[in-house]
Each structure stands twice: as C-alpha cells, then as structure tokens.
Design a protein around this motif. Structure first.
Motif, PDB file in Angstrom:
ATOM      1  N   UNK A 132       0.802  -1.221   0.000  1.00 14.97           N
ATOM      2  CA  UNK A 132       0.000   0.000   0.000  1.00 14.97           C
ATOM      3  C   UNK A 132       0.839   1.278   0.000  1.00 14.97           C
ATOM      4  N   UNK A 133       2.122   1.163   0.326  1.00 10.33           N
ATOM      5  CA  UNK A 133       2.987   2.341   0.370  1.00 10.33           C
ATOM      6  C   UNK A 133       3.213   2.830  -1.060  1.00 10.33           C
ATOM      7  N   UNK A 134       2.910   4.110  -1.336  1.00  5.79           N
ATOM      8  CA  UNK A 134       3.067   4.643  -2.696  1.00  5.79           C
ATOM      9  C   UNK A 134       4.527   4.631  -3.161  1.00  5.79           C
ATOM     10  N   UNK A 135       4.697   4.595  -4.482  1.00  7.22           N
ATOM     11  CA  UNK A 135       6.035   4.540  -5.066  1.00  7.22           C
ATOM     12  C   UNK A 135       6.902   5.721  -4.635  1.00  7.22           C
ATOM     13  N   UNK A 136       6.337   6.899  -4.544  1.00  9.39           N
ATOM     14  CA  UNK A 136       7.127   8.073  -4.145  1.00  9.39           C
ATOM     15  C   UNK A 136       7.653   7.905  -2.715  1.00  9.39           C
ATOM     16  N   UNK A 137       6.818   7.386  -1.832  1.00 12.18           N
ATOM     17  CA  UNK A 137       7.255   7.151  -0.448  1.00 12.18           C
ATOM     18  C   UNK A 137       8.319   6.057  -0.416  1.00 12.18           C
ATOM     19  N   UNK A 138       8.141   5.022  -1.238  1.00 15.78           N
ATOM     20  CA  UNK A 138       9.136   3.952  -1.294  1.00 15.78           C
ATOM     21  C   UNK A 138      10.475   4.479  -1.800  1.00 15.78           C
ATOM     22  N   UNK A 139      10.441   5.398  -2.750  1.00 17.58           N
ATOM     23  CA  UNK A 139      11.684   5.988  -3.260  1.00 17.58           C
ATOM     24  C   UNK A 139      12.399   6.767  -2.157  1.00 17.58           C
ATOM     25  N   UNK A 140      11.654   7.490  -1.342  1.00 16.16           N
ATOM     26  CA  UNK A 140      12.230   8.218  -0.210  1.00 16.16           C
ATOM     27  C   UNK A 140      12.865   7.246   0.778  1.00 16.16           C
ATOM     28  N   UNK A 141      12.157   6.178   1.078  1.00 11.58           N
ATOM     29  CA  UNK A 141      12.655   5.174   2.026  1.00 11.58           C
ATOM     30  C   UNK A 141      13.921   4.519   1.485  1.00 11.58           C
ATOM     31  N   UNK A 142      13.900   4.135   0.231  1.00 16.13           N
ATOM     32  CA  UNK A 142      15.070   3.480  -0.369  1.00 16.13           C
ATOM     33  C   UNK A 142      16.274   4.407  -0.332  1.00 16.13           C
ATOM     34  N   UNK A 143      16.068   5.682  -0.608  1.00 15.48           N
ATOM     35  CA  UNK A 143      17.177   6.639  -0.541  1.00 15.48           C
ATOM     36  C   UNK A 143      17.764   6.727   0.863  1.00 15.48           C
ATOM     37  N   UNK A 144      16.895   6.781   1.872  1.00 11.08           N
ATOM     38  CA  UNK A 144      17.365   6.878   3.258  1.00 11.08           C
ATOM     39  C   UNK A 144      18.080   5.603   3.685  1.00 11.08           C
TER      40      UNK A 144
END
Length: 133
Positions: free
Chosen positions: A48-60
């Motif tokens: 359910x986590x949106x792609x934009x949020x996942x991109x932020x998480x992956x970067x961190x």
C-alpha cells in the motif's frame, strides 16, 4: 577545500545489505537508529505504500547502508548522527504511511536485538526478520 556528502541511490539498497548493516552495526548505531530504520524497512515492504514514499525510504536506507558517508560510522558517539538525520527526515516525509503495527513490530525487533523486554502492548507474536535470515 569542500567535501560533499556521498549520494545514495536505489542501487545501494537491498534487503540483504540492510539486514547485514543492522547485524554488524546495531550496537554501535544505537537503539534509536535501529528502530527508526526498521520502521522505514517495514513501511517499504507494504504494498500500500506509494512509489514516491518507497523511493524516499530506499534513498534513506541506501544512505544508511553506504560504507562511506558524511560522518564515518565507526566514530564512537557521532558516527551515526548523519544516518539518523537522513532516516528522521525520511520518516517525517513518509510518516502518513507508517502504521501503529509497523511501529510495534520495529519496537519489538529493536528490543529483542538490544536484549530488552518489549513493552506489554508489544507482547504479541508478529512475524519479523532476524539478522541471521
């Protein structure tokens, strides 16, 4: 002479690299960093986590995994302050996607890794991963 902080991209993140980093540096990083990183990890796993949020998480998480960053991780007391800052910024950005269940899972895992008893509200049996997986 100026030095730039290394950048992190998705090529630096993988679940195995994340687990290895936690296994090797959990005590040095401290419970706060570990728990917050686990919150990001579990939020990333949710469909359910949106792609934009996942991109932020992956970067961190990629920044956390990087062996070289703005402050060397092996420095006692300060080595993970930059990692915590990046992780905290990501949590603020994606906070709306973090569920209470994710917070509880991360708290329970961090407590187990640091030899603590989880709070009573976290005593249930939920699926987690261990550093040995």
């Amino acid at each position: 002479m100026t030095t730039e902080a290394p950048s992190a991209d998705s090529s630096h993140y993988s679940p195995d690299a994340f687990k290895a980093k936690l296994a090797g540096f959990a005590r040095l990083a401290g419970r706060q960093v570990v728990e917050k990183a686990l919150i990001l990890y579990h939020t990333l796993q949710r469909p359910e986590t949106p792609k934009a949020a996942k991109a932020t998480i992956i970067g961190a998480l990629a920044y956390f995994i990087l062996p070289v960053d703005a402050i060397a991780d092996f420095l006692p007391g300060v080595g993970f302050t930059d990692d915590l800052g990046v992780i905290a910024a990501a949590l603020v950005t994606i906070g709306g996607y973090v569920t209470d269940d994710i917070r509880e899972t991360a708290a329970r895992q961090a407590a187990a890794w640091f030899g603590e008893t989880p709070p009573a509200s976290l005593a249930g049996s939920r699926e987690t991963f261990s550093a040995e997986e």
